[in-house]
Design an enzyme around this catalytic site. Structure first.
Site, mmCIF file in Angstrom:
data_model
loop_
_atom_site.group_PDB
_atom_site.id
_atom_site.type_symbol
_atom_site.label_atom_id
_atom_site.label_comp_id
_atom_site.label_asym_id
_atom_site.label_seq_id
_atom_site.Cartn_x
_atom_site.Cartn_y
_atom_site.Cartn_z
ATOM 1 N NE ARG A 108 -48.209 -6.401 -22.406
ATOM 2 C CZ ARG A 108 -47.310 -5.523 -22.152
ATOM 3 N NH1 ARG A 108 -47.568 -4.841 -20.988
ATOM 4 N NH2 ARG A 108 -46.105 -5.829 -22.762
ATOM 5 C CG ASP A 166 -47.102 -8.318 -25.083
ATOM 6 O OD1 ASP A 166 -48.287 -8.636 -24.616
ATOM 7 O OD2 ASP A 166 -46.509 -7.248 -24.843
#
Length: 633
Positions: free
Chosen positions: A508, A506
């Site tokens: 983000r 990830d």
């Protein structure tokens, strides 16, 4: 093989230059003997710009000839990939004062005078000069580039200033320099202090007032006073360039913003004046014509980075919720035909690099160098201009959707429901059933509507972070690996597949996510419609209290999305009373095969989904302490 616009020309030797603290001495390079047997053929490698001659000098300073020779001998070598005549690696980053000495001699105080370094394809930047005629030229250019109607927010009954922003302390004593305007026929190199942002407008991030803070200057009109790296609109700036290149957009066009100001009052809040609480957006981005009225009146081209408007949202899920009785129209928040009334905010990212670095726990130097390298050196100012702290990154922005009163958001006694949602085009727009993105988003909208109908406010923040900010191509590659791996689309391999393809699960990194909430004045969330432990941790770390977390109801989980939910809950997501995933449940959850004709694969997927949906009820029956579980709607 050469581009069509490249024509063969003879090799032009670049002058070699030596430097002295007070003077520049230029020695002519030895002539090239093209007929020598051992000479390399440079006939097609010459620069596409005309090198300076003795006549290409500023008429206002006798030392300009030396400066031009120094410019072509040193700067063009760097720009065109040639080896500099003297080593200067990392000099700009560690010794900006030394760079200033290299780029401008004390006896050459140039500032805004044009040298005729031109070719059919490229015009080199002007050499600065403080001669009075240069000021006259700038004044004449200002009359051409500045619109007749300056964007000043009207202060009348229809558009009162108090409707946009609360009054701030008077800072009329803060000096505002005169703007300098660029000639669009000139291309300014951005790699050296002497040419780009030589006199940037000061920005004091987190200052007590907008006047002290200063505006973000990131347009192409004021290169010598520009104080930000990057361009407005992020990646869309490329499309603007195409519009200019094809003649569809006049590069001198000035937008008319006089009727575009926000439809609701917003701020300022105390959090706007804390340099650490908001680092990823400009708190004054929605009202530059008011916050920086003095600059706008003088002719500065300052663009909004936030827009606020109103709209109606028409979702089929809301119509269905009305049909089955989950939602009841009130004619105000929700109409009989299923439309909901909202206020929405579009936000472009504006980064304060020191604050970003602190938020991520790295040094500013590391952040700058990594951004420079990983963008393939698109922004050299990141490493050559440590004095520029503001960066407009080429990434997607965000949109804030608000149901109910915007003014009530900071009031902790008024119920507030929030969902922070990351973009998923496949599910949000086209309804792909491999993930829970759209059903969770629409469920959050229902919760926001209910809260607004009860007198509270609902907020959905929609981030452009497709595929966990890895991009849609990477996401689809991961889908293929999940479906093709041995044993099928197993929940226990959900995160590993992303790790194998992207090298990380990830990107983000929710550390910046709470900034719009802080900007809105949020201090307490009564319902957080999110199972993500990472988002929850980021929000609470920002000083925002969370009372209750709402998991997606099991009946809303699509047929092929059980893999996602099982993997996330097992790895730390909050399942509340709805999901309890242990190792045995995780092993049961397997997604569909690509071949939809295989009924056995469909049955396996359904068995796993049924096991996931039953997990919460079984956990509750076992008497798990309620304090450990967030309540589900």
């Amino acid at each position: 093989s050469l581009p069509q616009f490249v024509t063969p020309r003879r090799w032009i030797p670049l002058p070699t230059t030596t430097h002295h603290p007070s003077t520049h001495h230029t020695a002519a390079a030895p002539a090239c003997r093209a007929t020598a047997p051992s000479a390399r053929d440079f006939s097609l490698t010459s620069p596409l710009v005309k090198t300076a001659t003795a006549t290409d000098r500023c008429p206002h300073d006798a030392t300009a000839g030396a400066s031009l020779a120094r410019f072509t001998g040193i700067r063009l070598r760097r720009t065109l990939g040639l080896r500099p005549s003297r080593p200067n690696v990392n000099l700009a980053r560690h010794r900006p004062d030394a760079v200033a000495n290299l780029d401008r001699a004390p006896s050459t105080p140039h500032r805004r005078c044009y040298a005729h370094l031109t070719s059919p394809h490229l015009t080199m930047p002007p050499f600065p000069c403080r001669h009075p005629t240069a000021a006259a030229a700038a004044s004449a250019m200002r009359s051409v580039l500045t619109p007749a109607a300056i964007d000043i927010q009207p202060n009348d009954e229809k558009f009162p200033r108090a409707h946009i922003m609360a009054a701030e302390e008077d800072n009329s004593t803060v000096p505002i320099p005169e703007p300098e305007f660029d000639d669009n026929s000139v291309i300014t190199l951005t790699t050296h202090q002497g040419q780009f942002g030589a006199d940037p407008i000061p920005i004091k991030w987190g200052a007590a007032t907008s006047a002290e803070r200063g505006p973000v200057i990131a347009t192409v009109r004021h290169s010598s006073q520009r104080n930000a790296i990057g361009a407005h609109s992020g990646g869309y700036s490329v499309y603007k360039a195409l519009a200019v290149a094809t003649g569809g957009l006049d590069p001198n066009y000035m937008p008319k913003f006089d009727l575009t100001t926000p439809v609701v009052k917003m701020g300022p809040f105390p959090s706007w004046h804390d340099p650490k609480r908001i680092v990823a957006m400009d708190p004054y981005g929605h009202m530059p014509s008011i916050a920086f009225e003095g600059h706008v009146k003088k002719g500065y081209d300052i663009r909004p980075t936030i827009a606020i408007t109103k709209a109606h949202i028409d979702l089929p899920e809301c119509k269905e919720a009305i049909r089955v009785g989950r939602l009841i129209p009130d004619g105000d928040v929700l109409t009989q035909d299923g439309q909901s009334h909202i206020t929405k905010f579009a936000v472009e990212p504006v980064w304060n690099l020191p604050g970003i670095a602190e938020r991520f726990g790295c040094t500013e130097a590391t952040l700058r160098e990594t951004l420079f390298k990983e963008t393939n050196m698109m922004y050299p100012e990141l490493v050559t201009r440590p004095d520029l702290d503001t960066f407009l990154p080429p990434v997607g922005g965000l949109t804030v959707y608000v149901w109910g009163s915007v003014d009530a958001i900071p009031d902790e006694n008024i119920p507030l429901t929030v969902r922070v949602h990351d973009e998923c085009n496949g599910s949000d727009v086209f309804g792909s059933d491999i993930c829970t993105c759209r059903p969770y988003l629409t469920h959050a909208i229902e919760e926001c509507i209910k809260t607004a109908q009860e007198g509270g406010t609902g907020i959905v923040i929609y981030y452009r972070k497709e595929g966990r900010a890895l991009g849609e191509v990477t996401k689809y590659l991961v889908y293929n690996m999940r479906k093709r791996q041995e044993g099928g689309d197993k929940a226990e391999e959900y995160f590993n597949c992303t790790q194998h393809v992207a090298g990380v699960t990830d990107t983000r990194f929710q550390a910046l996510m709470p900034d719009p909430l802080v900007w809105l004045g949020v201090t307490k969330i009564h319902k957080l419609v999110s199972m993500s432990n990472v988002k929850y941790d980021a929000i609470t770390a920002a000083g925002i209290e969370v009372v209750e977390r709402v998991a997606i109801p099991a009946e809303l989980v699509p047929a092929d999305a059980g893999v996602e939910i099982a993997a996330k809950v097992f790895n730390g997501y909050e399942g509340g009373d709805v999901y309890k995933v242990d190792k045995s449940t995780l092993e049961k959850v397997v997604g569909r095969d690509y071949d939809y004709k295989k009924s056995d694969a469909e049955m396996v997927a359904q068995d796993g989904l049924d096991a996931l949906k039953k997990s919460g009820a079984e956990a509750a029956a076992e008497g798990e302490p309620a304090a450990k579980r967030a309540k589900s709607s």
